[in-house]
Design an enzyme around this catalytic site. Structure first.
Site, short mmCIF file in Angstrom:
data_model
loop_
_atom_site.label_atom_id
_atom_site.label_comp_id
_atom_site.label_asym_id
_atom_site.label_seq_id
_atom_site.Cartn_x
_atom_site.Cartn_y
_atom_site.Cartn_z
N HIS A 1 -4.07 4.17 -2.24
CA HIS A 1 -4.11 3.57 -0.94
C HIS A 1 -4.10 2.01 -1.17
CE1 HIS A 1 -6.41 1.69 2.63
NE2 HIS A 1 -6.83 0.68 1.84
N GLU B 1 -17.09 -2.61 25.18
CA GLU B 1 -15.91 -4.21 25.11
C GLU B 1 -14.86 -4.10 24.58
OE1 GLU B 1 -18.86 -3.86 24.56
OE2 GLU B 1 -20.72 -4.49 26.84
N HIS C 1 0.76 -0.89 0.13
CA HIS C 1 0.12 0.20 0.19
C HIS C 1 0.80 1.19 -0.22
CE1 HIS C 1 -2.39 -2.85 1.34
NE2 HIS C 1 -3.44 -2.68 1.13
N HIS D 1 -28.80 -13.33 25.87
CA HIS D 1 -27.55 -13.41 26.60
C HIS D 1 -27.32 -14.69 27.27
CE1 HIS D 1 -28.69 -9.08 26.97
NE2 HIS D 1 -27.62 -8.94 28.08
#
Lengths: 663, 663
Positions: free
Chosen positions: B266, B413, B35, B475
Site C-alpha cells: 500500500h 450533506e 504508494h 442545532h
C-alpha cells in the site's frame, strides 16, 4: 384513516401507544414547536419495546446493566420524553413534558445526554445516535468478556428514521456492526417512507432490507402499527446472533388526519384542531396531559418491570469476589486504576532518553505503557495501524474475540468517533482513537457531540502540519488547530516533544468534562524538555520553557514541532545579544484557565512573536493584531519536509528576523 | 508469482501496463516515498481504459467534452502521472515524473487539480474523488440537456480502491448515482482485497457487488489483470443505462515479489532491489525511466486517439447558432451572463421594503431571482427544502428530467458538498447548496477541498446561531463561524439583513478563486440598511454602518443578527451621551484585503466591543485580548429564541454595559 384494531389481545399496547401520541401532541401544541411525525408514527414500536422487552428500571435509571435505548431520530424527541414520563422517570415528570422546549427544562428540542433522566446520548444530528449505539454494543461485549453474563448482558436498541440511514455514517457503522457480529444490537427502523422533503422515493431507491442483510444483519419486516408483531420481531431479534434490523412499516403522523402520511407531519405545526381531530379519530376522550388510570398503571408497570431483574443483578454483583467488585465499581465510577500514574515519570525519562521521536510514535509508546495499567483503554485507528502505531501489543476486538482491545474500524473515521462516544456514555471504557489530523474533518461532528455532552474521549490526531512533507497539501493540516481550539470544553494539546507527549496523555486521561485532542507530528521531534520529574508542566497550558538570559527583550510563543524552531531562533538571537524567552503553549484552553498573574508572567511584557506551522487565526489573542506570526497563510505543498518548511519560511532564521523586526 | 500471459492478443496492453508499473516504481524509488501498490495493481485496468475507451486528447487536455477520469485513490498518484506522461500530456513530462513529490513539481504526493495537466480534481482524502465524479456526471447530463449530444456527451470514470468505498460519503453518492440513473458514470474498483492495515476482511464483510446492485447499478466482475476483459466490461458498462461498477480483481503490488498481495504494497518503501526483482519477474529489461519505442508509440497513439473526435466535436461546435455558441463559450469561460447584476439594485430595494425577514428566506429570494438570469445555477438542500426555501420555482433534476435545476440530495450533506465540487470542476455549472450550519460539519472536508482547489462554490449555511431557539444546542452553532473563517481562500459572509444578503450573493457569485459560505439566520432580521444603491458595501468586508454622532467614543463590531443588537446598544448609549459607531463586518476575509488606511478608519481608535452570538475565538484580532466580547462561551440551550438570547446575555443592554465598562 381509522385505526384498525385487528387483534383484541393488542388493545392494551395500542392504547398505551395512544398515551404517547396524545402526551406528545399536547406538549408540541403547548410548545407551539416540535416534530409530531415521529411520536405519532413510532408510538406502537416504542410501546412494544418498552412494555415488553426493554430491560430497565425507571426508579434506577443508571443501573449499569440496563438495556440501552437510543432515540436516534432526535427531532422526534417527544416520543422519548413521553416514554420516560409515562414509565415514571423522576427527572422527566409531567411538568417537564409541559415545559417541552422551554428554557431550563430537561425536555430540550432534541434529547440531551442525561442518564439520570433516561437519556443515553445526545441525538439530533442524524446518524450519530445509531452510531453511538454501535459503540455501546461494543462496550457491552467488552465488559461482558471481563465480568461475565451475570454482570453485563444487555441489549442496545436504536430507534432510527430514514434520515439516519441516508447519512454516510450509517453505512460505516452498519458495515462494522455486521462485521463484528454485534448480536445484542437491534435497530428499530421507523419505515414511514416520508421525510421532510416528501416521499423517500424522491431520493432513495435502495432496498434497506437487502442493504442490512448484505452487511450481515438479521432483518425482519413488520407492521409498525401492530405492537404485538413488533414485540414478536424483537423477541426473534434477541435470539439471533447477528445484529438485527426490524423494518417497521408505519404512517408518519399516525392518527392526525390532516398530516398523516404527509411530509407536513415531519416538523410542521399542529394545533388544537389537529389534536381534537386525533381525539375523535383514535377514540381518546381525555383532556390534554391527562390519561386514564389503567393506562397510567400499565405504563408505570412497564417502568417497574425491570426492578426484579435489577435486584437479582445487584445480588450477583454483591456476590462478586472483592477484587472484581472493586474493579467494577471503579469502572462504573469512571475512575482510573490506583497507581496508574506511578510509571509516568519513569516513562517520561525513558522517552526523553530515547531522543528524537515522531510525536505519533511517542503517543504510541504512551498507549503501549498505559494499556498495561488501564485495562479499559480501547484503541483504534481507521486503517492507519502502521502509520500511527497505536495497536502495538493489543489484540483486536473481533466477532470471535471480545477480549481484544483494538478495533479495526476499516477506513471509517466517522464511525470511530461516534462509536468512541457511544462506548464512553455506555461506561466502563476509556475510548481512544487516532487518525491523521486532516481526517478529523470526517469525524468532526463527533468531536462536537463529545464536547456538547461534556464526556471524555482521547482523540489522537497525527501528521499535524506541513511536516508530513511529500504527501502534500491534501494531507497537510493548516486550519485544523484553529478549528479544534474553537470548540468549547475540548482540550487541544499539541506537545513539543516526547516529554510533553507523556504529559498530554496524563492530562487527557484526567479530563472528565470534555474530550481531548492530542496533536502529533509525523516528523521526529527533538527533545526540548530535559526536566522529566513528576511535575506536569503542560498542565498549565503554557509555560516558560527557556527563560531569557538576562532581562527579557522578546518572547517567542510556539507549539509542537515549532518549539524546537523557537529554541534555535533564541540561540541565534542570543548571539546578537537579544535576550529571548521561549514559551511552549501545548494547550490554550488550560492556559486560559490559569490565574491572570501566571498568564501575565508567562507571556511577559516584551514583544512577542508566535511560530506555528498553521494559519494565524486565533493567535492574535497572544500577539495582538500587529504582532509577528511565523506560520502559514495558505495551504501547504508536496516536497521533502525540510524543503517545505524552508519554502514557507518557518525557520529559526525567519523567527529570529521577526523578533528583530518587532523590537 | 509469475505473470500469466493467457492470451496472445492482450500482450500489447499488458506490456503497456508494464510501462506504467516501471515508470511508477522508478519514480517512487527515486522519490524514496510514495504508494506503489496502486500503480502496480491497477496498471492493467488503467491501460484498458486509456488505450481503448477514454475519450481524450492529450494535446488538448481541457477539451470540454472529454471523458473525465478521476483517480479517487489519490495516494496511488503515480498511476495517474504515469498515464499522463505516457499519453503525452505536456505538463506531465518525464522530468515531472522524475521530480515526483519534489517541491514545485506538478507531480505532488496526491493529485492536485490542474485540468491543463489532465488532473480533473484533487484527490487524496478517500471518498472525495468518487463523489466528485458523481457531481461531474450530473453536470454532464445537465449540459447535455441544454446543448444536445453533439456538444456534450461524455463519460465519467472513477478509479476507486477499497478505502473510498468504506468511507461514509461513498454510500451517499452510490445511492444518489443509482437513484438518478447516471448511466454515463463508471466506477472501476481496484478490488485487491488489501488495505494498509492488511486484508480487507479484517474490517469488511459486505459484498460490494450486491451493494451496488441494490443501489441500482450495473455490476460486473472481471479479472483486473486481463486488460481485454476489462476493456470488454467497460464496453458493456457504456451501453447500460444505469451507472456501472466494474469489480476488477487484482493483486496489490502486482509484479514485485516481495510486496505483491501484501499490505506492505500500500504505502511501504520499495528499493532498487524490488525494481530489479520486478524487472526479472515481468521480463522488463529497460533501464529506469526508459521504455521501448513500440510501447512509447503505443501510448502516444492512445494519447492522440481522441484527436479526431475532438476535431469533429469542434466542427459541431462551430456549426452552432451564434447565440448558442456564445452561451457555450460563456459557460466554459465560467463567466456569468451579461447583465446578471442589472436587477440586483431593484432586488435590494424590494427586499429592504419587505421588512424583517429571516436570513435564509432572503437568501432563497436571491436564488429565485438569480436563477432566472443565471441558467447554470444549480440548487439543492439535503432534505431541508421547506426550512431553506432554496428550491422555489426550480424543477428537480431527476432520472427522467435532466433539465431540472434542483437536486434532491436526500439526507446526504457530504454528497452535496462533494458533488458541488465535482460540478464546478466539470465546468458550465454554478453550484450552490444549502443546509443548516451545524450540518456543515458533515460536509466539512468538501469545503476544504474547494478552498484547496481554489474553485468557486456557494455554500449557504442557515440556522446560524442560538437564534434558532427551541431546537436546542445540537442545532445551535457556536464554534462554526470561527472554524469557517480559519479556512484559507474561503469567504465567510454573515449578512446582517436582506440588503447585505443581496450583496453577499453578488460577492459569492463573483468569487472565482475559492468557495463562499453565506451564513443565514433562521430568525427574522430587521432591515438595518436603508441605502440600497448600486454600491456593494459588503464588498469591503466591513464598513461603518452607523457613525457616532460626534467624536467617536466607542465602536461596536458585529455581524449578522447581532448588528441589530449593536444598533440598539448604540441608541442606549446615545441616551447616556456616549457617541458610538456600529461597524458591520459581514466578511473578515474581504476586510483583511482592504488597505490599511481603510481598515484603521473603520475600526477607529476608540475602544471596541464586539458582539456575535458565537464563541470569541478569532475576535481578538479586532478587539485585543483585553477587549470586551459579548457572545457565547459554551454551547447554547433549547428555548424560545428571545429567551435564549437573554439567558446568554446577548442583548443591547449587555452590549451597552460592555461599552460603558470599556471606556
Amino acid at each position: 384513516m381509522n385505526v384498525q384494531i385487528r387483534n383484541e389481545t393488542t388493545i392494551d399496547m395500542r392504547r398505551m401507544a395512544h398515551a404517547i401520541r396524545f402526551l406528545s401532541m399536547d406538549a408540541i401544541v403547548r410548545a407551539a414547536d416540535g416534530h409530531p411525525g415521529t411520536p405519532l408514527g413510532g408510538a406502537d414500536i416504542a410501546t412494544a419495546l418498552f412494555a415488553r422487552h426493554l430491560k430497565f428500571d425507571a426508579a434506577n435509571p443508571t443501573w449499569p446493566d440496563r438495556d440501552r435505548f437510543v432515540h436516534s431520530a432526535g427531532h422526534g424527541s417527544m416520543l422519548l420524553y413521553s416514554l420516560l414520563c409515562l414509565c415514571g422517570y423522576e427527572k422527566i415528570d409531567i411538568e417537564q413534558v409541559k415545559n417541552f422546549r422551554v428554557l431550563g427544562s430537561h425536555t430540550a428540542g432534541h434529547p440531551e445526554y442525561d442518564p439520570e433522566a433516561g437519556i443515553e446520548t445526545t441525538t439530533g444530528p442524524l446518524g450519530q445516535g445509531i452510531a453511538n449505539a454501535v459503540g455501546m454494543a461494543v462496550a457491552e461485549r467488552i465488559l461482558n468478556a471481563r465480568f461475565g453474563d451475570g454482570i453485563v448482558d444487555h441489549y442496545t436498541y436504536a430507534y432510527t428514521g430514514d434520515g439516519c440511514l441516508m447519512e454516510g455514517i450509517a453505512a460505516e457503522v452498519i458495515a462494522l456492526a455486521g462485521h463484528l457480529k454485534l448480536g445484542k444490537l437491534v435497530f428499530l427502523w421507523d419505515d414511514n417512507q416520508m421525510t421532510d422533503d416528501g416521499p423517500t422515493d424522491q431520493a432513495v431507491s435502495e432496498d434497506q432490507c437487502v442493504r442490512f442483510e448484505n452487511n450481515g444483519w438479521h432483518v425482519q419486516r413488520v407492521d409498525g402499527h401492530d405492537p404485538e408483531a413488533v414485540a414478536e420481531a424483537i423477541a426473534r431479534a434477541k435470539t439471533d446472533d447477528r445484529p438485527s434490523m426490524i423494518a417497521c412499516r408505519t404512517l408518519i403522523g399516525f392518527g392526525v388526519p390532516r398530516i398523516q402520511n404527509d411530509r407536513a407531519a415531519h416538523g410542521g405545526k399542529i394545533t388544537t384542531e389537529d389534536t381534537d381531530a386525533a381525539r375523535a379519530n383514535l377514540g381518546w376522550s381525555h383532556a390534554p396531559f391527562e390519561l386514564p388510570a389503567e393506562i397510567e398503571a400499565a405504563w408505570r408497570e412497564a417502568g417497574a418491570r425491570g426492578a426484579h431483574a435489577r435486584e437479582a443483578w445487584q445480588e450477583r454483583l454483591d456476590a462478586l469476589p472483592a477484587q472484581q467488585r472493586a474493579e467494577w465499581d471503579r469502572l462504573m465510577a469512571g475512575d482510573l486504576p490506583q497507581g496508574w500514574t506511578d510509571g509516568l515519570t519513569a516513562k517520561k525519562t525513558q522517552l526523553a532518553q530515547a531522543g528524537d521521536m515522531p510525536g505519533i510514535k511517542a503517543s504510541g509508546e504512551m498507549v503501549a505503557a498505559l494499556a498495561e495499567v488501564i485495562p479499559e483503554l480501547i484503541s483504534g485507528a481507521p486503517d492507519l495501524e502502521a502509520a500511527t502505531q497505536h495497536k502495538r501489543q493489543l489484540r483486536p476486538f473481533t466477532a470471535s474475540d471480545r477480549s481484544g482491545r483494538y478495533i479495526h474500524y476499516g477506513v471509517r473515521e466517522h464511525a470511530m468517533g461516534a462509536m468512541m462516544n457511544g462506548m464512553t456514555v455506555h461506561g466502563g471504557i476509556v475510548a481512544m482513537g487516532t487518525t491523521f489530523l486532516v481526517f478529523s474533518d470526517y469525524m468532526r461532528h463527533t468531536l462536537r457531540m463529545a464536547a456538547l455532552m461534556r464526556i471524555p474521549g482521547l482523540f489522537v490526531f497525527s501528521h499535524d502540519s506541513i511536516g508530513i512533507g511529500k504527501n502534500g497539501p491534501t494531507h497537510q493540516p493548516v486550519e485544523y488547530l484553529a478549528s479544534l481550539r474553537a470548540y468549547p470544553h475540548m482540550w487541544t494539546i499539541r506537545p513539543a516533544d516526547s516529554v510533553e507527549m507523556a504529559e498530554a496523555w496524563e492530562l487527557g486521561l484526567t479530563h472528565r468534562t470534555g474530550p481531548t485532542s492530542i496533536i502529533c507530528s509525523r516528523q521526529p521531534l527533538a527533545v526540548v524538555r530535559q526536566d522529566t520529574g513528576t511535575e506536569n508542566r503542560s498542565a498549565k497550558g503554557a509555560y516558560v520553557l527557556a527563560e531569557a538570559e538576562g532581562a527579557r527583550q522578546a518572547t517567542i510563543l510556539a507549539t509542537g514541532s515549532e518549539v524546537a524552531v523557537a529554541l534555535k531562533a533564541r540561540e541565534i538571537l542570543a548571539e546578537d545579544g537579544i535576550a529571548t524567552a521561549v514559551v511552549s503553549m501545548p494547550c490554550w484552553e488550560l492556559f486560559e484557565a490559569q490565574p491572570r498573574a501566571y498568564r501575565d508572567e508567562v507571556l511577559g511584557e516584551a514583544p512577542r512573536v508566535a511560530v506555528e506551522a498553521a494559519v494565524r487565526f486565533g493567535w492574535d489573542r497572544y500577539i495582538g493584531a500587529e504582532g509577528a506570526f511565523v506560520g502559514m497563510d495558505g495551504f501547504g505543498a508536496s516536497g521533502d519536509y525540510a524543503d517545505v518548511f524552508s519554502h514557507f519560511g518557518i525557520t529559526p532564521e525567519a523567527v529570529a528576523e521577526a523578533v528583530r523586526l518587532s523590537l
